[in-house]
Design an enzyme around this catalytic site. Structure first.
Site, PDB file in Angstrom:
ATOM      1  N   LYS A   8      12.441  -7.300   6.026  1.00 26.52           N
ATOM      2  CA  LYS A   8      13.482  -7.146   7.043  1.00 26.52           C
ATOM      3  C   LYS A   8      12.864  -6.696   8.355  1.00 26.52           C
ATOM      4  O   LYS A   8      12.079  -5.748   8.393  1.00 26.52           O
ATOM      5  CB  LYS A   8      14.491  -6.108   6.562  1.00 26.52           C
ATOM      6  CG  LYS A   8      15.616  -5.796   7.518  1.00 26.52           C
ATOM      7  CD  LYS A   8      16.564  -4.838   6.824  1.00 26.52           C
ATOM      8  CE  LYS A   8      17.605  -4.280   7.718  1.00 26.52           C
ATOM      9  NZ  LYS A   8      18.491  -3.354   7.010  1.00 26.52           N
ATOM     10  N   SER A  24      14.487 -23.668  14.084  1.00 26.44           N
ATOM     11  CA  SER A  24      13.750 -22.607  13.399  1.00 26.44           C
ATOM     12  C   SER A  24      13.871 -21.312  14.192  1.00 26.44           C
ATOM     13  O   SER A  24      14.600 -21.237  15.162  1.00 26.44           O
ATOM     14  CB  SER A  24      12.273 -22.962  13.272  1.00 26.44           C
ATOM     15  OG  SER A  24      11.732 -23.176  14.567  1.00 26.44           O
ATOM     16  N   TYR A  57      14.151 -21.150   9.141  1.00 27.73           N
ATOM     17  CA  TYR A  57      12.803 -20.906   8.629  1.00 27.73           C
ATOM     18  C   TYR A  57      11.923 -20.429   9.776  1.00 27.73           C
ATOM     19  O   TYR A  57      12.228 -20.644  10.948  1.00 27.73           O
ATOM     20  CB  TYR A  57      12.224 -22.156   7.962  1.00 27.73           C
ATOM     21  CG  TYR A  57      12.042 -23.306   8.920  1.00 27.73           C
ATOM     22  CD1 TYR A  57      10.836 -23.502   9.588  1.00 27.73           C
ATOM     23  CD2 TYR A  57      13.085 -24.179   9.192  1.00 27.73           C
ATOM     24  CE1 TYR A  57      10.678 -24.539  10.488  1.00 27.73           C
ATOM     25  CE2 TYR A  57      12.937 -25.213  10.088  1.00 27.73           C
ATOM     26  CZ  TYR A  57      11.732 -25.392  10.727  1.00 27.73           C
ATOM     27  OH  TYR A  57      11.584 -26.412  11.626  1.00 27.73           O
TER      28      TYR A  57
END
Length: 115
Positions: A8, A24, A57
């Site tokens: 995180k 992305s 991603y």
């Protein structure tokens, strides 16, 4: 097997939103290393400013740049300056998950650099 938080980056500031780039999120390589993230990894992005939540991603960004850039369609879900949380998850055995500690990074509020 259960899915748990693996990594995180908490409260990073969006530095760019590039609608005309292949989709992305570009992340400073220093932040990626600190959060145990790799290029191509799926992440969930949560925008604290507007409540948007989406998956994308990772693309490796310039090391030390503080870059958090949403690309392609995701650029419509943020504005430069928004605060985002970037999370990845992993599947693991239930017993392993009980003792697993995710990598959590709290970048500098203004530069996004690793503290």
């Amino acid at each position: 097997m259960i899915e748990v938080l693996k990594s995180k980056i908490h409260c990073a500031r969006v530095t760019e939103a590039n609608l005309h780039y292949m989709g992305s999120i570009t992340i400073d390589e220093d932040l990626m290393d600190a959060a145990n993230l790799i290029a191509g990894e799926k992440v969930q992005v949560v925008n604290n400013n507007n409540g948007e939540r989406f998956d994308t991603y990772i693309i490796k960004g310039e090391r030390g740049s503080g870059c958090i850039c949403l690309n392609g369609a995701a650029a419509r879900k943020v504005q430069v300056g928004d605060i985002v949380i970037i999370m990845s998850y992993a599947l693991m055995d239930f017993e392993e998950a009980k003792h697993f500690k995710p990598a959590v990074v709290f970048p500098d509020e203004t530069t996004n650099k690793v503290i």
